[in-house]
Design an enzyme around this catalytic site. Sequence first.
Site, PDB file in Angstrom:
ATOM      1  N   ASN A  10      -2.963  -6.712   7.155  1.00  0.00           N
ATOM      2  CA  ASN A  10      -3.015  -6.769   5.696  1.00  0.00           C
ATOM      3  C   ASN A  10      -1.698  -6.177   5.206  1.00  0.00           C
ATOM      4  OD1 ASN A  10      -3.444  -6.498   2.978  1.00  0.00           O
ATOM      5  ND2 ASN A  10      -5.105  -5.006   3.139  1.00  0.00           N
ATOM      6  N   LYS A  12      -0.556  -6.014   2.341  1.00  0.00           N
ATOM      7  CA  LYS A  12      -0.631  -5.440   0.990  1.00  0.00           C
ATOM      8  C   LYS A  12       0.581  -5.918   0.163  1.00  0.00           C
ATOM      9  CE  LYS A  12      -3.501  -1.799   2.828  1.00  0.00           C
ATOM     10  NZ  LYS A  12      -3.981  -0.417   2.758  1.00  0.00           N
ATOM     11  N   HIS A  96     -11.501  -5.529  -0.660  1.00  0.00           N
ATOM     12  CA  HIS A  96     -10.742  -4.396  -0.105  1.00  0.00           C
ATOM     13  C   HIS A  96     -10.936  -3.182  -1.023  1.00  0.00           C
ATOM     14  CE1 HIS A  96      -7.415  -1.847   1.106  1.00  0.00           C
ATOM     15  NE2 HIS A  96      -7.480  -2.476   2.266  1.00  0.00           N
ATOM     16  N   GLU A  98      -8.941  -1.119  -2.171  1.00  0.00           N
ATOM     17  CA  GLU A  98      -7.953  -1.018  -3.249  1.00  0.00           C
ATOM     18  C   GLU A  98      -8.321  -1.948  -4.412  1.00  0.00           C
ATOM     19  OE1 GLU A  98      -4.553  -1.615  -0.691  1.00  0.00           O
ATOM     20  OE2 GLU A  98      -5.067   0.287   0.255  1.00  0.00           O
ATOM     21  N   GLU A 165     -13.770  -0.071   6.596  1.00  0.00           N
ATOM     22  CA  GLU A 165     -12.568   0.704   6.280  1.00  0.00           C
ATOM     23  C   GLU A 165     -12.957   1.945   5.486  1.00  0.00           C
ATOM     24  OE1 GLU A 165      -8.947  -2.141   6.571  1.00  0.00           O
ATOM     25  OE2 GLU A 165      -9.515  -1.929   4.471  1.00  0.00           O
ATOM     26  N   GLY A 171      -4.294   4.457   4.845  1.00  0.00           N
ATOM     27  CA  GLY A 171      -2.963   4.871   4.421  1.00  0.00           C
ATOM     28  C   GLY A 171      -2.755   6.374   4.441  1.00  0.00           C
ATOM     29  N   SER A 210      -5.624   3.415   9.158  1.00  0.00           N
ATOM     30  CA  SER A 210      -4.642   4.106  10.000  1.00  0.00           C
ATOM     31  C   SER A 210      -4.720   3.731  11.485  1.00  0.00           C
ATOM     32  CB  SER A 210      -4.744   5.620   9.813  1.00  0.00           C
ATOM     33  OG  SER A 210      -4.498   5.952   8.462  1.00  0.00           O
TER      34      SER A 210
HETATM   35  P1  13P Z   1      -3.622   1.408   6.862  1.00  0.00           P
HETATM   36  O1  13P Z   1      -3.663   0.783   8.236  1.00  0.00           O
HETATM   37  O2  13P Z   1      -2.252   1.465   6.273  1.00  0.00           O
HETATM   38  O3  13P Z   1      -4.355   2.723   6.835  1.00  0.00           O
HETATM   39  O4  13P Z   1      -4.441   0.430   5.895  1.00  0.00           O
HETATM   40  C1  13P Z   1      -5.687  -0.023   6.287  1.00  0.00           C
HETATM   41  C2  13P Z   1      -6.111  -1.100   5.364  1.00  0.00           C
HETATM   42  O5  13P Z   1      -6.395  -0.863   4.209  1.00  0.00           O
HETATM   43  C3  13P Z   1      -6.137  -2.477   5.881  1.00  0.00           C
HETATM   44  O6  13P Z   1      -6.754  -3.327   4.980  1.00  0.00           O
END
Ligand code: 13P
Length: 248
Positions: A10, A12, A96, A98, A165, A171, A210
Site C-alpha cells: 500500500n 499510500k 483502510h 486512514e 491492521e 506507521g 510495520s
Molecule cells: P506501515 O507498514 O507503514 O506500518 O503501514 C501499514 C499499512 O497501513 C498498510 O496498509
Amino acid sequence: MMRTPLVAGNWKMNGSQESIKALLSAISSGSTNLSGVDIAVCPPAIYIPVVAQILAKSHIAYGGQNVCEKEKGAFTGEIATSMLLDFSCKYVIIGHSERRSIYNESDSLVAEKFVAAKQAGLIPILCVGETLDEREQNITEKVVARQLDAVTAVDNLDNAVIAYEPVWAIGTGKTASPEQAQEVHAFIRQHLTQSNADIAQKVQILYGGSVKGSNAQELFAKEDIDGGLIGGASLDAEDFLRICQAAV
Ligand code: 13P
C-alpha cells in the site's frame, strides 16, 4: 487448507512517475523467480495507468487504495469501480484505517464500498483493526467483529481478502508480536466460520502494521497469517522483496 500467501504494497500518498518506474523495475526483476506467493501493489490512483502499462505482462498484480461506492455520475473527485477495472486492477483496498479515521468512513460506507467492489469483479482487501485505546480497553475482538459484521450483513467474503491492521502498529514502527497478531487472525477466522465455514477457511487474512523484511518471517510463520499489507516498507524494493520471500 493451503492458502496462497499474498503480499500487497500500500504505497499510500507517496511516489512520482520517476520513483514508481524505478521501484517497479526492481520489484519485478527481483521477484521473477519467486513462486508460491501472490504479489500486488496499490499505487495512488493517478499513477494506476503508469503502473498498468509497466505491469501489463507481469506476475505482479495491482489495485486501488480506495473506490467510490456509487457506479457513476456527479461525485466530484471520486473514482468508480469500472474505472479501476478499465485499467485492469485486480484488487482494491477497502476501509483502510486512514480512510476510516481521517475521512470518516463509517462501517456502513465501508460495507457499501465492499459490495460495489465485489459486484464489479474487483477483489476487495477489507481492512479491520483496533486503536490503541480499544486494545487497552480489551475490546479488540468486539471492534474487529463489528467491522466484519457490517460487511457480512450485506455480502460474503468469497473472493475477498481481509487485512488485520492494528491502528497502533501502522506507521509507528511498533509491530504486533506474531502471537498477538495470530490471536486476532484466529479470532477473525473463527468469527467468519459462524456465517460460512468454507469461506472462512479459504479467505486470506493479511497482517499489516510495520511489517519489514526483518520481522516478516516470524509473522508469516503463524497459521492464520496469510501474508501482509505493507505500507512504508513497500516503497523500498529491497525490503519489499525480502517480505515477499518471507511469505514463500
Ligand atoms: P506501515 O507498514 O507503514 O506500518 O503501514 C501499514 C499499512 O497501513 C498498510 O496498509
